[in-house]
Design an enzyme around this catalytic site. Structure first.
Site, PDB file in Angstrom:
ATOM      1  N   LYS A 118       0.752  -1.192   0.178  1.00  0.00           N
ATOM      2  CA  LYS A 118       0.169   0.450  -0.385  1.00  0.00           C
ATOM      3  C   LYS A 118       1.094   1.194   0.026  1.00  0.00           C
ATOM      4  O   LYS A 118       0.828   2.042  -0.429  1.00  0.00           O
ATOM      5  CB  LYS A 118      -0.666   0.146   0.868  1.00  0.00           C
ATOM      6  CG  LYS A 118      -1.915  -1.055   0.609  1.00  0.00           C
ATOM      7  CD  LYS A 118      -2.650  -1.131   2.207  1.00  0.00           C
ATOM      8  CE  LYS A 118      -4.108  -1.926   2.337  1.00  0.00           C
ATOM      9  NZ  LYS A 118      -5.091  -2.106   3.323  1.00  0.00           N
ATOM     10  N   LYS A 201      -6.599  -8.974  -7.208  1.00  0.00           N
ATOM     11  CA  LYS A 201      -7.831  -9.158  -6.846  1.00  0.00           C
ATOM     12  C   LYS A 201      -9.193  -8.200  -7.130  1.00  0.00           C
ATOM     13  O   LYS A 201      -8.836  -7.347  -7.068  1.00  0.00           O
ATOM     14  CB  LYS A 201      -7.650  -8.812  -5.371  1.00  0.00           C
ATOM     15  CG  LYS A 201      -8.863  -9.226  -4.076  1.00  0.00           C
ATOM     16  CD  LYS A 201      -8.274  -9.597  -3.155  1.00  0.00           C
ATOM     17  CE  LYS A 201      -9.489  -9.676  -1.579  1.00  0.00           C
ATOM     18  NZ  LYS A 201      -8.727  -9.753  -0.511  1.00  0.00           N
ATOM     19  N   LYS A 204     -12.235  -2.382  -4.773  1.00  0.00           N
ATOM     20  CA  LYS A 204     -13.679  -1.697  -4.770  1.00  0.00           C
ATOM     21  C   LYS A 204     -12.418   0.129  -5.224  1.00  0.00           C
ATOM     22  O   LYS A 204     -13.495   0.672  -6.314  1.00  0.00           O
ATOM     23  CB  LYS A 204     -13.435  -1.041  -3.268  1.00  0.00           C
ATOM     24  CG  LYS A 204     -14.171  -2.114  -2.015  1.00  0.00           C
ATOM     25  CD  LYS A 204     -14.520  -1.699  -0.460  1.00  0.00           C
ATOM     26  CE  LYS A 204     -14.429  -2.876   0.014  1.00  0.00           C
ATOM     27  NZ  LYS A 204     -14.822  -2.093   1.672  1.00  0.00           N
TER      28      LYS A 204
END
Length: 339
Positions: A118, A201, A204
């Protein structure tokens, strides 16, 4: 307190940032619904404190929290059977997280691969919260003496950290107070992948809305996305082993299996040799049948946010009834004076 006295209890949560996707539903919520039984207490949470490790628009965060709660409820999480709440309404999460910040070692945090993913090259510029959030995640779990945590493979490392923190706390203070939590990883839909790239994956935050199924998508949109989902030139194989090296094909079979409560082997047995022109419409029809009632109920719930808030307030009260005695005992063990 010894291990033998720990009440079997499940804890899990999802971060309310962005919309709720099929990946959240199949990878987590659908499984949680099946865990609601007399055999084990279930505690499910919207982890809004985790959401703010990166900046969130305040109004959007409140809406996302309610939308996620609506998704839990519409999917079958029963607030009478399970404890359902948003994390920030139970301040004991943050209080225990500070204790665990003082138990966890910096070296442990440096090994957390999700932080590296991240933060990327901007690790010096991200929030301290993003770096330390695995410690808060450990607090989320251990605040309820949770014995089992259903997680995806990508979260397994955080449960391992939770186990390390529990073991070190117990060892440091010569107690047998926190359980050594077990991760529960199972099911064909555990890791739902991107509809446009089967190696990534479902997220959102993906660039294109066509790469994911949103739980608020209407029937026509769900059908369109599955019919346009990326596949490959080969028909469905005769065995599951034939899906190796075919990530998009494997993803669509896994989604079908999870939606139909079947195994991938059973899906392959039914559709062996079928072309995508047959399989994808069948998958679209199945998805619409299974997901449209959830979408409709979510929309109905979102039209009455006060009712969602009442359910979450009641859930937070129930959560604190479990959490407060555990935090109080933790403070006593650590030696923190309370008058």
């Amino acid at each position: 307190m010894t291990d033998s006295t720990f009440t079997p209890r499940v804890f899990s949560g999802i971060k309310p940032s962005g919309g709720l996707t099929l990946g959240n539903y199949l990878g987590a919520i659908k499984r949680w619904v099946g865990m609601q039984s007399d055999d084990m207490e279930t505690v499910f949470c919207m982890v809004d404190l985790h959401a703010i490790t990166v900046w969130q628009d305040p109004a959007e965060l409140k809406n996302a929290t309610r939308e996620l709660a609506a998704g839990y409820l519409a999917s079958g999480i029963d607030p009478e059977k399970s404890v359902l709440f948003n994390q920030s309404q139970v301040p004991e999460h943050a209080q225990l997280a500070w204790i665990f910040n003082c138990v966890a070692r910096v070296g442990w945090m440096n090994r957390m691969t999700q932080f590296k993913d991240k933060a990327g090259k901007n690790a010096e510029k991200v929030s301290l919260g993003l770096y330390a959030y695995p410690s808060l995640m450990a607090a989320d779990i251990l605040l309820y003496h949770a014995t089992h945590v259903p997680v995806g493979e990508d979260q397994k490392q955080h449960v391992e950290l939770t186990r390390d923190i529990a073991a070190k706390f117990n060892n440091d203070y010569k107690v047998d107070f926190f359980p050594i939590t077990e991760p529960v990883i199972e099911g064909p839909g555990m890791r739902v992948m991107n509809l446009r790239d089967g190696t990534k994956k479902m997220s959102k935050s993906g660039v294109s809305d066509m790469e994911r199924i949103n739980m608020l998508d209407d029937a026509d949109t769900i059908a369109k996305k599955f019919k346009k989902a990326k596949s490959d030139a080969e028909p469905l194989p005769e065995t599951v082993e034939g899906l190796v090296g075919r990530p998009e094909a494997k993803n669509l079979v896994d989604i079908y299996a999870s939606l139909s409560d079947a195994t991938p082997q059973q899906v392959i047995a039914e559709y062996s040799g079928a072309q995508w022109g047959k399989f994808k419409p069948a998958l679209a029809d199945l998805a619409v049948t299974k997901l449209s009632p959830i979408s409709d109920e979510m929309k109905r719930l979102m039209d009455d946010p006060a009712e969602i808030d009442r359910k979450l307030a009641r859930g937070a009260q129930r959560a604190r009834e479990i959490a407060t005695p555990i935090l109080d005992r933790t403070y006593d063990i650590v030696g923190l004076l309370r008058s």
